[in-house]
Design an enzyme around this catalytic site. Structure first.
Site, PDB file in Angstrom:
ATOM      1  N   LEU A  37      -1.341  -9.639   3.844  1.00 23.38           N
ATOM      2  CA  LEU A  37      -0.085  -9.184   3.224  1.00 23.38           C
ATOM      3  C   LEU A  37       0.111  -7.683   3.425  1.00 23.38           C
ATOM      4  O   LEU A  37       1.199  -7.162   3.253  1.00 23.38           O
ATOM      5  CB  LEU A  37      -0.048  -9.532   1.731  1.00 23.38           C
ATOM      6  CG  LEU A  37      -0.100 -11.020   1.373  1.00 23.38           C
ATOM      7  CD1 LEU A  37       0.217 -11.229  -0.098  1.00 23.38           C
ATOM      8  CD2 LEU A  37       0.852 -11.856   2.222  1.00 23.38           C
ATOM      9  N   GLY A  72      -7.853 -13.028  -3.287  1.00 24.42           N
ATOM     10  CA  GLY A  72      -7.260 -12.138  -4.282  1.00 24.42           C
ATOM     11  C   GLY A  72      -6.643 -12.924  -5.424  1.00 24.42           C
ATOM     12  O   GLY A  72      -6.380 -14.135  -5.295  1.00 24.42           O
ATOM     13  N   ALA A  73      -6.472 -12.228  -6.538  1.00 26.22           N
ATOM     14  CA  ALA A  73      -5.826 -12.863  -7.701  1.00 26.22           C
ATOM     15  C   ALA A  73      -4.995 -11.827  -8.451  1.00 26.22           C
ATOM     16  O   ALA A  73      -4.919 -11.842  -9.677  1.00 26.22           O
ATOM     17  CB  ALA A  73      -6.880 -13.503  -8.611  1.00 26.22           C
ATOM     18  N   GLY A  74      -4.385 -10.922  -7.699  1.00 26.06           N
ATOM     19  CA  GLY A  74      -3.467  -9.954  -8.291  1.00 26.06           C
ATOM     20  C   GLY A  74      -2.054 -10.550  -8.276  1.00 26.06           C
ATOM     21  O   GLY A  74      -1.876 -11.757  -8.072  1.00 26.06           O
ATOM     22  N   LYS A  76       8.581  -6.336 -11.455  1.00 27.33           N
ATOM     23  CA  LYS A  76       8.909  -7.690 -10.987  1.00 27.33           C
ATOM     24  C   LYS A  76       8.809  -8.745 -12.085  1.00 27.33           C
ATOM     25  O   LYS A  76       9.494  -9.771 -12.009  1.00 27.33           O
ATOM     26  CB  LYS A  76       8.022  -8.079  -9.794  1.00 27.33           C
ATOM     27  CG  LYS A  76       8.393  -7.319  -8.526  1.00 27.33           C
ATOM     28  CD  LYS A  76       7.581  -7.784  -7.334  1.00 27.33           C
ATOM     29  CE  LYS A  76       7.885  -6.925  -6.115  1.00 27.33           C
ATOM     30  NZ  LYS A  76       7.223  -7.400  -4.912  1.00 27.33           N
ATOM     31  N   SER A 129      13.223  -0.914   2.733  1.00 23.09           N
ATOM     32  CA  SER A 129      14.369  -1.788   2.450  1.00 23.09           C
ATOM     33  C   SER A 129      15.724  -1.209   2.894  1.00 23.09           C
ATOM     34  O   SER A 129      16.549  -1.953   3.435  1.00 23.09           O
ATOM     35  CB  SER A 129      14.405  -2.153   0.961  1.00 23.09           C
ATOM     36  OG  SER A 129      13.314  -3.005   0.678  1.00 23.09           O
ATOM     37  N   ASP A 177      10.272 -12.658  -2.119  1.00 17.27           N
ATOM     38  CA  ASP A 177       8.963 -12.312  -1.546  1.00 17.27           C
ATOM     39  C   ASP A 177       8.312 -13.595  -1.033  1.00 17.27           C
ATOM     40  O   ASP A 177       7.719 -13.626   0.040  1.00 17.27           O
ATOM     41  CB  ASP A 177       8.028 -11.724  -2.620  1.00 17.27           C
ATOM     42  CG  ASP A 177       8.314 -10.264  -2.909  1.00 17.27           C
ATOM     43  OD1 ASP A 177       8.833  -9.569  -2.020  1.00 17.27           O
ATOM     44  OD2 ASP A 177       8.018  -9.828  -4.039  1.00 17.27           O
TER      45      ASP A 177
HETATM   46  P1  NAP Z   1      -3.054  -6.094  -7.440  1.00 13.89           P
HETATM   47  O1  NAP Z   1      -2.305  -6.877  -8.444  1.00 13.89           O
HETATM   48  O2  NAP Z   1      -3.532  -4.717  -7.772  1.00 13.89           O
HETATM   49  O3  NAP Z   1      -4.338  -6.983  -6.988  1.00 13.89           O
HETATM   50  C1  NAP Z   1      -5.359  -6.433  -6.194  1.00 13.89           C
HETATM   51  C2  NAP Z   1      -6.296  -7.528  -5.733  1.00 13.89           C
HETATM   52  O4  NAP Z   1      -7.244  -6.954  -4.819  1.00 13.89           O
HETATM   53  C3  NAP Z   1      -7.128  -8.171  -6.853  1.00 13.89           C
HETATM   54  O5  NAP Z   1      -7.354  -9.515  -6.564  1.00 13.89           O
HETATM   55  C4  NAP Z   1      -8.443  -7.360  -6.766  1.00 13.89           C
HETATM   56  O6  NAP Z   1      -9.563  -8.083  -7.249  1.00 13.89           O
HETATM   57  C5  NAP Z   1      -8.578  -7.230  -5.271  1.00 13.89           C
HETATM   58  N1  NAP Z   1      -9.454  -6.106  -4.922  1.00 13.89           N
HETATM   59  C6  NAP Z   1      -9.194  -4.787  -5.043  1.00 13.89           C
HETATM   60  N2  NAP Z   1     -10.258  -4.072  -4.621  1.00 13.89           N
HETATM   61  C7  NAP Z   1     -11.211  -4.966  -4.235  1.00 13.89           C
HETATM   62  C8  NAP Z   1     -12.514  -4.838  -3.697  1.00 13.89           C
HETATM   63  N3  NAP Z   1     -13.058  -3.650  -3.461  1.00 13.89           N
HETATM   64  N4  NAP Z   1     -13.195  -5.972  -3.397  1.00 13.89           N
HETATM   65  C9  NAP Z   1     -12.661  -7.190  -3.607  1.00 13.89           C
HETATM   66  N5  NAP Z   1     -11.409  -7.372  -4.121  1.00 13.89           N
HETATM   67  C10 NAP Z   1     -10.696  -6.264  -4.429  1.00 13.89           C
HETATM   68  O7  NAP Z   1      -2.223  -5.911  -6.098  1.00 13.89           O
HETATM   69  P2  NAP Z   1      -0.988  -6.841  -5.554  1.00 13.89           P
HETATM   70  O8  NAP Z   1       0.278  -6.311  -6.086  1.00 13.89           O
HETATM   71  O9  NAP Z   1      -1.345  -8.252  -5.766  1.00 13.89           O
HETATM   72  O10 NAP Z   1      -1.010  -6.479  -3.991  1.00 13.89           O
HETATM   73  C11 NAP Z   1      -2.067  -6.918  -3.150  1.00 13.89           C
HETATM   74  C12 NAP Z   1      -1.778  -6.520  -1.718  1.00 13.89           C
HETATM   75  O11 NAP Z   1      -0.631  -7.194  -1.219  1.00 13.89           O
HETATM   76  C13 NAP Z   1      -1.509  -5.016  -1.564  1.00 13.89           C
HETATM   77  O12 NAP Z   1      -2.239  -4.558  -0.471  1.00 13.89           O
HETATM   78  C14 NAP Z   1      -0.029  -4.947  -1.269  1.00 13.89           C
HETATM   79  O13 NAP Z   1       0.267  -3.871  -0.403  1.00 13.89           O
HETATM   80  C15 NAP Z   1       0.242  -6.282  -0.596  1.00 13.89           C
HETATM   81  N6  NAP Z   1       1.657  -6.733  -0.757  1.00 13.89           N
HETATM   82  C16 NAP Z   1       2.423  -6.880   0.362  1.00 13.89           C
HETATM   83  C17 NAP Z   1       3.738  -7.307   0.242  1.00 13.89           C
HETATM   84  C18 NAP Z   1       4.608  -7.452   1.490  1.00 13.89           C
HETATM   85  O14 NAP Z   1       5.833  -7.531   1.394  1.00 13.89           O
HETATM   86  N7  NAP Z   1       4.020  -7.567   2.641  1.00 13.89           N
HETATM   87  C19 NAP Z   1       4.275  -7.601  -1.009  1.00 13.89           C
HETATM   88  C20 NAP Z   1       3.458  -7.462  -2.126  1.00 13.89           C
HETATM   89  C21 NAP Z   1       2.150  -7.020  -1.989  1.00 13.89           C
HETATM   90  P3  NAP Z   1      -9.971  -8.003  -8.802  1.00 13.89           P
HETATM   91  O15 NAP Z   1      -9.053  -8.958  -9.526  1.00 13.89           O
HETATM   92  O16 NAP Z   1     -11.398  -8.445  -8.825  1.00 13.89           O
HETATM   93  O17 NAP Z   1      -9.783  -6.574  -9.231  1.00 13.89           O
END
Ligand code: NAP
Length: 288
Positions: free
Chosen positions: A228, A132-134, A72, A23, A108
Site C-alpha cells: 500500500l 498489518g492491522a492498522g 476518516k 489529489s 480507498d
Molecule cells: P497505522 O494505522 O498506523 O498501522 C500501522 C501498521 O503497521 C500496524 O499494523 C503496525 O503494527 C504495523 N507496524 C508498524 N511498525 C511495525 C514494525 N516495526 N514491525 C511490524 N509491524 C509494524 O497505519 P495505516 O493508516 O493503516 O497505514 C499503513 C500503511 O498504508 C502506511 O504505510 C500508509 O502510507 C499506507 N496507505 C496507503 C494508502 C494508499 O492510497 N496507497 C492509503 C492508506 C494507507 P502494530 O499494530 O503491531 O503496531
C-alpha cells in the site's frame, strides 16, 4: 489554461496534514482532459473545525470532498447517508453532495479493488494474506469480505489488534473466514500461493529500506504482492516479491483509483483505463 467561472464545481480534500497530497493533481488533470468544469483544492482542517468545515462546505455548495487522516472515521457522524461498504468498514474518504448534506463512500477500498482488477487480479474466491492491522489493513480485511475472498490470514505484530479486526469482519460478514495470526508466525501459513497485501507502515519513506518480513522463504508463497506504500516507488517488500518470481505493485494505483472513483461520483462521468493510465504517469513524475 482552465477558467473558473460561476458554474465551476468546487471539490477538495479535508485533512491534517494536506500539503503533500497528490489529489489536486489527480482531479485537476481529469477535469482538464475531460473538459469538466471542476476545480479541486486541499483544505487544512483542525480537529475542532471538522463539523464546521463540512457544514461550511455544504453551505458554499461544494460538490464533494475527499477526507484523509485523521478524520476518516470521525467524519461518519457528519454524513446524512452512507454507502454500504463504507458503513461496514466505518471509514469514509469521499463525500458526495446530496440535497440535505453529504453521503459518505469508501473509495480507498473500491479503488484498491479496481486497481487490482486493472492488473488482472481478482480477490473473489482467493486466499489473501494481509500484513498489518492498522486503519488501512482493517479496511482491506472488510474489502476482502465484501468482494468474497475465500479466506484472509491477517498477520500483525500486535496480535490483539488483528484478533479484534477478525472478530469484527467475521461478524459483519456472517462467516468465519478471517484468521488472525501473530506476524512472527508467517511460517505457519498453509502451503499454496497467495495474494498478499502489505498494509503496515514498515518501509515507508524516509525510513530506510526495510520489509515487514525479510525472510525470503515467505516470498515463495506470494503470487502477487501489493504494497500500500508508494513512497518509495519501489519498496523492499516489492523487491523481495519479484526476486521470488511473484508480481509486485505499489500503492500508487490504489491512490489513483480512489481519486478516479471519487471523481466519477462527483461528476457522473466515466474515466477510461487509458485516461487513468495517463493520470498515473503524471503522479509517477510527481513522486519520483
Ligand atoms: P497505522 O494505522 O498506523 O498501522 C500501522 C501498521 O503497521 C500496524 O499494523 C503496525 O503494527 C504495523 N507496524 C508498524 N511498525 C511495525 C514494525 N516495526 N514491525 C511490524 N509491524 C509494524 O497505519 P495505516 O493508516 O493503516 O497505514 C499503513 C500503511 O498504508 C502506511 O504505510 C500508509 O502510507 C499506507 N496507505 C496507503 C494508502 C494508499 O492510497 N496507497 C492509503 C492508506 C494507507 P502494530 O499494530 O503491531 O503496531
Amino acid at each position: 489554461m482552465r477558467t473558473i467561472d460561476g458554474k465551476t464545481k468546487i471539490c477538495g480534500l479535508i485533512g491534517n496534514p494536506v500539503e503533500h497530497t497528490l489529489s489536486p493533481l489527480i482531479h485537476n488533470t481529469l477535469a482538464e482532459v475531460l473538459s469538466e468544469n471542476l476545480a479541486y483544492a486541499p483544505f487544512l482542517v483542525q480537529e475542532e473545525g471538522l463539523e464546521m468545515a463540512v457544514k461550511g462546505a455544504f453551505a458554499l455548495h461544494v460538490q464533494g470532498l475527499n477526507v484523509t487522516v485523521p478524520y476518516k472515521s470521525r467524519i461518519l457522524r457528519h454524513t446524512v447517508a452512507l454507502d454500504e461498504l463504507a458503513a461496514r468498514i466505518g471509514a469514509v474518504n469521499t463525500l458526495v453532495r446530496q440535497q440535505d448534506g453529504y453521503k459518505g463512500y469508501n473509495t480507498d477500498m473500491t479503488g484498491l479493488r479496481r486497481a487490482m482488477l486493472s492488473d488482472g487480479v481478482d480477490i473473489a474466491g482467493r486466499k489473501v494474506v494481509v500484513l498489518g492491522a492498522g486503519g488501512a489493513a482493517r479496511a482491506v480485511a472488510f474489502m476482502c469480505a465484501f468482494y468474497k475472498a475465500e479466506r484472509v490470514y491477517l498477520l500483525n505484530r500486535t496480535l490483539e489488534k488483528a484478533e479484534r479486526i477478525a472478530a469484527e469482519v467475521n461478524e459483519s460478514a456472517g462467516r468465519d473466514f478471517v484468521q488472525a495470526m501473530p506476524l512472527a508466525d508467517y511460517g505457519r501459513l498453509p502451503a499454496g500461493k497467495f495474494i498478499v497485501i502489505q498494509g503496515t507502515s514498515v518501509g515507508l519513506a524516509p525510513e530506510g529500506e526495510r520489509a515487514v518480513i525479510e525472510d525470503v522463504a515467505f516470498y515463495e508463497k506470494v503470487q502477487v504482492g501489493y504494497d500500500l506504500i508508494y513512497r518509495p516507488f519501489q519498496t523492499k517488500f516489492m523487491g523481495l516479491v519479484e526476486a521470488a518470481g511473484g508480481e509486485a505493485c505499489n500503492g500508487l494505483k490504489m491512490l489513483l483509483y480512489q481519486g478516479v472513483e471519487a471523481f466519477e461520483h462527483w461528476t457522473g462521468r466515466t474515466v477510461s483505463e487509458a485516461l487513468a493510465d495517463r493520470v498515473y504517469e503524471e503522479m509517477k513524475k510527481a513522486i519520483t
